[in-house]
Design an enzyme around this catalytic site. Structure first.
Site, short mmCIF file in Angstrom:
data_model
loop_
_atom_site.label_atom_id
_atom_site.label_comp_id
_atom_site.label_asym_id
_atom_site.label_seq_id
_atom_site.Cartn_x
_atom_site.Cartn_y
_atom_site.Cartn_z
CE1 TYR A 1 59.65 -54.61 6.58
CE2 TYR A 1 57.38 -53.90 6.87
CZ TYR A 1 58.47 -54.14 6.05
OH TYR A 1 58.35 -53.91 4.71
CD1 TRP B 1 61.45 -44.89 8.22
CD2 TRP B 1 60.77 -42.96 7.33
NE1 TRP B 1 61.05 -45.13 6.92
CE2 TRP B 1 60.64 -43.97 6.35
CE3 TRP B 1 60.42 -41.66 6.98
CZ2 TRP B 1 60.14 -43.71 5.06
CZ3 TRP B 1 59.93 -41.40 5.70
CH2 TRP B 1 59.79 -42.42 4.77
CD GLN C 1 64.24 -46.55 8.39
OE1 GLN C 1 63.70 -46.40 9.49
NE2 GLN C 1 63.76 -47.38 7.48
CG ASP D 1 63.55 -49.94 1.47
OD1 ASP D 1 63.59 -48.79 1.96
OD2 ASP D 1 63.33 -50.93 2.15
NE ARG E 1 59.74 -57.23 1.16
CZ ARG E 1 60.21 -56.32 2.03
NH1 ARG E 1 59.43 -55.37 2.49
NH2 ARG E 1 61.46 -56.35 2.42
CE1 TYR F 1 58.27 -52.59 1.04
CE2 TYR F 1 60.46 -52.24 0.15
CZ TYR F 1 59.63 -52.45 1.22
OH TYR F 1 60.18 -52.54 2.47
CD1 TRP F 2 59.76 -48.63 -0.66
CD2 TRP F 2 58.60 -46.73 -0.54
NE1 TRP F 2 59.50 -48.38 0.67
CE2 TRP F 2 58.79 -47.22 0.78
CE3 TRP F 2 57.88 -45.52 -0.71
CZ2 TRP F 2 58.31 -46.57 1.91
CZ3 TRP F 2 57.40 -44.88 0.42
CH2 TRP F 2 57.62 -45.39 1.70
CD GLU G 1 55.22 -52.57 4.38
OE1 GLU G 1 54.86 -53.75 4.07
OE2 GLU G 1 56.41 -52.23 4.48
C1 9WN Z 1 64.35 -52.19 5.32
C2 9WN Z 1 59.80 -50.87 8.37
C3 9WN Z 1 60.59 -50.49 7.12
C4 9WN Z 1 60.34 -49.04 6.69
C5 9WN Z 1 60.92 -48.74 5.32
C6 9WN Z 1 60.41 -49.78 4.34
C7 9WN Z 1 60.79 -51.18 4.82
C8 9WN Z 1 62.86 -52.48 5.33
C9 9WN Z 1 62.59 -53.72 4.50
O1 9WN Z 1 60.22 -51.41 6.10
O2 9WN Z 1 62.20 -51.30 4.83
O3 9WN Z 1 64.65 -51.13 6.19
O4 9WN Z 1 62.95 -54.80 4.97
O5 9WN Z 1 62.04 -53.63 3.42
O6 9WN Z 1 60.90 -49.53 3.07
O7 9WN Z 1 60.55 -47.44 4.92
O8 9WN Z 1 60.92 -48.17 7.63
O9 9WN Z 1 58.44 -50.54 8.21
#
Ligand code: 9WN
Length: 448
Positions: free
Chosen positions: A25, A31, A107, A174, A208, A367-368, A411
């Site tokens: 990222y 957020w 977000q 997500d 993922r 992931y979630w 994460e």
């Molecule tokens: C899409 C950055 C973000 C978090 C989210 C998490 C993930 C992004 C992704 O990463 O989302 O926005 O590419 O998967 O789900 O909560 O803000 O850490």
């Protein structure tokens, strides 16, 4: 541990903002940044303030705070969909001047909670810090008010008190099973070819979202773009529209924080009246989402007109909103400790799995869909403290710290083995650790 957390935050520091994680990222997420600011406040109040202000500098004219502000220096192949994909958002008359480009999504609105916490930390750190934080509050207050007004109007045209999200990314959770039914109903149209970049940064693709989910994510982005990121057009055409109980609960708590900020900066009475009405509308809306059978709060699919049944940690989110109807707090705390969540016999540690292992959508690596996320635990911990549930809060905090101590600043984590998953050195994981390691104001415990 505090030193390591500080190192993670410093390494991800890009000058006035922090990337969410080193590789996966490389941009500024909404957020994440707010929660990062909560941790930064423990290192440097003024840097924490800058974190939030950098994000808010990219607020849209409508009041919307974008879900990503893109880093112009990140290599194009580092993240998809990146700035090029979202460049069209900048054509909207509501968008801020670009570059940097922003996405057109949102977000969860944790920002006022973060601003208030920066203020709390600063006001105990001496006159100089307090002065810095007071000036900061004065600057961000109108922006936060505009953000909340955007959510209460554009994202709640029905006046229900609940926020509508147009994309699972807007929920921050997500690929949660919360969205499965609503996503299944989305018909994917003609999509330009795309290459996922996220999979190159994780050890195993199962950590993922799947390609099935990703195609829908990209289609939903496409559909927002076809509506020219225009609020009325998106509302009229977006094939995914869901009332999100987690985001709505966060907004109630954020409005309470905003009310305190309003008092602190001497805002006009009318502002306070608006905020108070948003709080009561929010609480009333959440109550309508209570599902007696599951004993959880459920999201609501606006287009299909039905609640979305799933047993996820979001079902406990009104704990964050606080001031629940009589008996409900006790019930939710009991649900949290039940075998569906913290009391599940297979858990490595009693930490909240993002999805209950009892839910058919549960997957321990994905992931979630099951893993434990430190920031969700932080939100629950913060809410339990606010509700005076100190014992439960203390246990959560200590267990989460032990988990991160053992397995690093990942994460998210496999709830059955504690294995670290997703990105390493995730900024908000480090931030919540720092906040946890500093003695919280209201808690009767000390850090051991
Ligand atoms: C899409 C950055 C973000 C978090 C989210 C998490 C993930 C992004 C992704 O990463 O989302 O926005 O590419 O998967 O789900 O909560 O803000 O850490």
């Amino acid at each position: 541990m505090a030193l390591k957390a500080t190192e993670v935050l410093r390494a991800n520091d890009m000058g006035g903002w922090t990337k969410a994680a080193p590789d996966l990222y490389p941009h500024q997420w909404s957020w994440d940044s707010a929660l990062i600011a909560v941790g930064l406040a423990r290192m440097d109040v003024s840097r924490a303030a800058t974190e939030l202000e950098t994000l808010l500098a990219h607020q849209w004219r409508t009041g919307k705070v974008p879900h990503i502000v893109f880093n112009e220096d990140a290599p194009p192949e580092s993240y998809f969909p990146g700035p090029d994909h979202w460049a069209c958002a900048a054509n909207s008359p509501d968008a801020p001047l670009a570059p940097p480009y922003t996405s057109c999504l949102i977000q969860p609105p944790v920002h006022a909670i973060a601003a208030h916490r920066i203020w709390q930390v600063a006001s105990r750190a001496g006159e100089e810090q307090e002065k810095t934080a007071r000036a900061f509050l004065g600057r961000v207050y109108p922006k936060l008010l505009a953000w909340h007004r955007y959510l209460m109007t554009h994202r709640d045209r029905e006046g229900s008190g609940l926020i509508t999200i147009y994309h699972p990314w807007e929920s921050g959770t997500d690929n949660s099973p919360r969205w499965d039914r609503a996503l299944e109903r989305v018909e994917v149209g003609e999509l330009p070819g795309f290459e996922r970049r996220d999979l190159q940064h994780v050890d195993d693709p199962s950590e993922r979202p799947t390609d099935f989910e990703y195609r829908r994510y990209i289609w939903l982005v496409e559909s927002v773009k076809r509506a020219a990121c225009d609020e009325d057009r998106v509302y009229a055409s977006q094939p995914f529209q869901v009332k999100d109980v987690l985001a709505s609960s966060i907004l109630v708590a954020a409005n309470e924080a905003l009310l305190e900020i309003a008092e602190e900066v001497g805002a006009p009475k009318e502002d306070e009246e608006s905020i108070l009405s948003w709080i009561s509308r929010g609480r009333a809306g959440l109550e309508r989402c209570w599902d007696e059978e599951l004993g959880l709060y459920l999201d609501y699919d606006v287009l299909a007109g039905e609640p979305l049944k799933a047993r996820t940690v979001a079902g406990l989110a009104p704990l964050v909103a606080g001031q629940l109807p009589p008996g409900r707090l006790e019930l939710l705390v009991e649900r949290l400790h039940s075998p569906e969540f913290l009391g599940h016999p297979d858990l490595y540690r009693p930490l909240p799995p993002s999805t209950s292992p009892e839910d058919p959508g549960f997957m321990r690596h994905s992931y979630w869909r099951g893993p434990f996320w430190p920031i969700v635990t932080w939100l629950l911990w913060w809410s339990l403290e606010r509700a005076g549930e100190y014992e439960s809060a203390k246990k959560l905090r200590r267990t989460a710290l032990a988990q991160i101590y053992e397995n690093g600043f990942a994460e998210y984590f496999d709830p059955f083995t504690g294995e670290p998953l997703g990105a390493d050195d995730q900024s908000w994981t480090a931030a919540v650790v720092l906040d946890w390691l500093c003695k919280p104001k209201s808690a009767p415990e000390t850090v051991s």
